[in-house]
Each structure stands twice: as C-alpha cells, then as structure tokens.
Design a protein around this motif. Structure first.
Motif, mmCIF file in Angstrom:
data_model
loop_
_atom_site.group_PDB
_atom_site.id
_atom_site.type_symbol
_atom_site.label_atom_id
_atom_site.label_comp_id
_atom_site.label_asym_id
_atom_site.label_seq_id
_atom_site.Cartn_x
_atom_site.Cartn_y
_atom_site.Cartn_z
ATOM 1 N N ILE A 176 0.849 -1.203 0.000
ATOM 2 C CA ILE A 176 0.000 0.000 0.000
ATOM 3 C C ILE A 176 0.880 1.246 0.000
ATOM 4 N N GLU A 177 1.921 1.206 0.808
ATOM 5 C CA GLU A 177 2.849 2.332 0.894
ATOM 6 C C GLU A 177 3.458 2.655 -0.473
ATOM 7 N N ALA A 178 3.908 1.611 -1.178
ATOM 8 C CA ALA A 178 4.519 1.825 -2.496
ATOM 9 C C ALA A 178 3.515 2.401 -3.489
ATOM 10 N N ALA A 179 2.277 1.908 -3.448
ATOM 11 C CA ALA A 179 1.259 2.406 -4.375
ATOM 12 C C ALA A 179 0.902 3.862 -4.075
ATOM 13 N N LEU A 180 0.843 4.205 -2.796
ATOM 14 C CA LEU A 180 0.569 5.604 -2.433
ATOM 15 C C LEU A 180 1.733 6.509 -2.823
ATOM 16 N N GLU A 181 2.932 5.996 -2.737
ATOM 17 C CA GLU A 181 4.092 6.779 -3.155
ATOM 18 C C GLU A 181 4.003 7.119 -4.645
ATOM 19 N N ALA A 182 3.552 6.151 -5.450
ATOM 20 C CA ALA A 182 3.365 6.425 -6.881
ATOM 21 C C ALA A 182 2.248 7.443 -7.067
ATOM 22 N N GLY A 183 1.153 7.253 -6.364
ATOM 23 C CA GLY A 183 0.084 8.252 -6.316
ATOM 24 C C GLY A 183 -0.696 8.461 -7.596
ATOM 25 N N ASP A 184 -0.591 7.510 -8.533
ATOM 26 C CA ASP A 184 -1.214 7.757 -9.833
ATOM 27 C C ASP A 184 -2.277 6.737 -10.223
ATOM 28 N N ASP A 185 -2.630 5.811 -9.310
ATOM 29 C CA ASP A 185 -3.594 4.776 -9.680
ATOM 30 C C ASP A 185 -4.319 4.279 -8.425
ATOM 31 N N ALA A 186 -5.538 4.764 -8.216
ATOM 32 C CA ALA A 186 -6.318 4.363 -7.043
ATOM 33 C C ALA A 186 -6.650 2.884 -7.078
ATOM 34 N N ASN A 187 -6.837 2.325 -8.266
ATOM 35 C CA ASN A 187 -7.177 0.906 -8.369
ATOM 36 C C ASN A 187 -5.991 0.024 -7.967
ATOM 37 N N ALA A 188 -4.786 0.441 -8.330
ATOM 38 C CA ALA A 188 -3.601 -0.321 -7.946
ATOM 39 C C ALA A 188 -3.424 -0.300 -6.435
ATOM 40 N N THR A 189 -3.688 0.846 -5.817
ATOM 41 C CA THR A 189 -3.584 0.940 -4.359
ATOM 42 C C THR A 189 -4.648 0.086 -3.695
ATOM 43 N N ALA A 190 -5.863 0.090 -4.252
ATOM 44 C CA ALA A 190 -6.946 -0.730 -3.704
ATOM 45 C C ALA A 190 -6.574 -2.214 -3.756
ATOM 46 N N ALA A 191 -5.975 -2.638 -4.864
ATOM 47 C CA ALA A 191 -5.562 -4.039 -4.991
ATOM 48 C C ALA A 191 -4.530 -4.403 -3.936
ATOM 49 N N ALA A 192 -3.639 -3.461 -3.608
ATOM 50 C CA ALA A 192 -2.648 -3.705 -2.554
ATOM 51 C C ALA A 192 -3.316 -3.808 -1.194
ATOM 52 N N ILE A 193 -4.377 -3.061 -0.972
ATOM 53 C CA ILE A 193 -5.128 -3.135 0.293
ATOM 54 C C ILE A 193 -5.792 -4.504 0.421
ATOM 55 N N TRP A 194 -6.434 -4.966 -0.663
ATOM 56 C CA TRP A 194 -7.112 -6.270 -0.623
ATOM 57 C C TRP A 194 -6.122 -7.407 -0.335
ATOM 58 N N ALA A 195 -4.902 -7.265 -0.862
ATOM 59 C CA ALA A 195 -3.911 -8.343 -0.740
ATOM 60 C C ALA A 195 -3.180 -8.337 0.591
ATOM 61 N N SER A 196 -3.390 -7.344 1.424
ATOM 62 C CA SER A 196 -2.649 -7.232 2.689
ATOM 63 C C SER A 196 -2.976 -8.395 3.630
ATOM 64 N N PRO A 197 -1.981 -8.888 4.365
ATOM 65 C CA PRO A 197 -2.206 -10.046 5.255
ATOM 66 C C PRO A 197 -3.129 -9.751 6.423
ATOM 67 N N TRP A 198 -3.243 -8.494 6.846
ATOM 68 C CA TRP A 198 -4.116 -8.165 7.964
ATOM 69 C C TRP A 198 -5.593 -8.174 7.578
ATOM 70 N N ALA A 199 -5.887 -8.090 6.257
ATOM 71 C CA ALA A 199 -7.278 -8.052 5.794
ATOM 72 C C ALA A 199 -7.812 -9.477 5.698
ATOM 73 N N GLY A 200 -8.534 -9.929 6.746
ATOM 74 C CA GLY A 200 -8.999 -11.309 6.788
ATOM 75 C C GLY A 200 -9.884 -11.671 5.610
ATOM 76 N N SER A 201 -10.824 -10.813 5.281
ATOM 77 C CA SER A 201 -11.744 -11.106 4.172
ATOM 78 C C SER A 201 -11.192 -10.656 2.825
#
Length: 226
Positions: A176-201
């Motif tokens: 998520i940090e890397a995607a926010l650093e790029a700052g140019d694609d909300a969908n790419a950042t969202a995909a990183a959020i979904w893939a995070s290990p803390w997100a159970g669902s």
C-alpha cells in the motif's frame, strides 16, 4: 512715295511665326525633360552599403547556444489536489479533509488518486454517514488501544497521525505504501489493500469495494477537538 509704302504683310509674318515656333519648341523641350526626369528609375541601392547595414544589425542580435545533450524536461500531467496545511484541513472538517490529512502526515503525494482510494477505504470500514466513528475512520489498531481495529482515538487528528504512522511503520503495509508513493492509480492501491495479510476477508478481492464517488460529509467539531 517709295519711302511711305506700308510694309508688305508677307514680309512681317515669317519672322513673327519663326519666333513663335521657337518659343513653343523651347517650352515643349522643357516639359519633355521634366517628364523624362519624373519617370526615370531611381539608381539601384549600393550593394556594399546594404551589406554593411546588415552586418551592423547582426552585431546587435543576441545569440544563444544550447548544448546538444540538453533535454526538455517532461511535463507532469497528474491532477493534484491543492496543497494545504493541517490546520486548514482540520478547519474544513470533512471526510475529504481527513483523507488528505493522512497523506500529509505520512508525507505521501496528495493526488486525486490517493485521496480517492483513502476515501473508498474509509467507506468500506465505517460507511459515510458515520465515517468519524470512534475517531478511527480506518479501524486502525495502532495506538488506539483496541484489538482488531476496534479501538478509538481522542480526536480525528490523532487518528490521522496513527493511520499515517501505520502505513509507514509496518511491513505488512509495504504494498500500500509503495502504491501511495506512486500516487497515480487508485485501483492499484486498492488491490494492494485487498492483498494485505491483515485483511482477513480481503474485501472479497474487490467484490465488496465500490469505486463510486464519495460525497463530502462534515464530522462534528468535537471529533476534531475543536
């Protein structure tokens, strides 16, 4: 009687005619010369004088030499949200202001794409009408005193600080940090959020994630500590 004879008309007419003709001829000659002068082409300009004038004009010009290896810088065309300070965002008091405050606290680029993905993330966690719930819009456990993200903060200002701190501090936010650093694609950042290990669902891998615009809603002043 011979001395009193009148002069013959023939003898006086010829001299008078000759004088008159001479006068007319002289006048005609004068007009002819004047007309000739009037229509005569002017002398061509001196080529040497023209060259000298051009050389003098060139000496006054400024010439700039650019090295061949110099490149024109690329123009960035990303759409950026106007940069504002924390106090301005706190005074604004909306969910949009809080999303920007997280980015400012984390020193991420404040772009439209970054603001949008934070707003969508907030909507998934707490909805929109009560986005300031427990002053913890992202249900962050860091510094909130509650496990599973159910803790609370004293103000939304504190909540924004810890949200940014989590993104920068913990390795399981690296994508998520890397995607926010790029700052140019909300969908790419969202995909990183979904893939995070803390997100159970994993937010249903995007099936529970809405991309429709998030309306601006102001939180109570007390939630901001005002």
């Amino acid at each position: 009687m011979a001395s009193g004879r009148r002069p013959s008309r023939r003898s006086t007419t010829r001299p008078r005619f000759a004088r008159r003709f001479a006068a007319i001829f002289a006048t005609t000659a004068v007009f002819g010369v004047a007309a000739t002068l009037a229509i005569a082409p002017s002398a061509p300009p001196d080529a040497i004088a023209i060259a000298q004038a051009k050389e003098a004009a060139d000496a006054l010009l400024q010439h700039v030499a650019v090295a061949g290896e110099v490149r024109v810088p690329a123009v960035s065309r990303e759409s950026y949200v106007a940069a504002t300070g924390p106090e301005t965002l706190i005074a604004g008091g909306t969910n949009h202001d809080w999303a920007e405050l997280v980015l400012v606290d984390g020193e991420f680029p404040v772009t439209d794409e970054n603001v949008n993905v934070i707003l969508r993330w907030m909507r998934q966690e707490n909805g929109v009408d009560n986005w300031w719930n427990r002053n913890n819009p992202l249900n962050n456990g860091n510094g909130s005193g509650g496990g599973s993200g159910l803790g609370s903060y004293d103000t939304l200002v504190t909540g924004a600080y810890y949200a940014a701190d989590s993104l920068r501090r913990y390795s399981f936010y690296d994508g998520i940090e890397a995607a926010l650093e790029a700052g140019d694609d909300a969908n790419a950042t969202a995909a990183a959020i979904w893939a995070s290990p803390w997100a159970g669902s994993h937010y249903g891998n995007g099936t529970h994630w809405s991309t429709r615009p998030v309306e601006a809603i102001e939180a109570p002043a007390a939630a901001w500590g005002r």
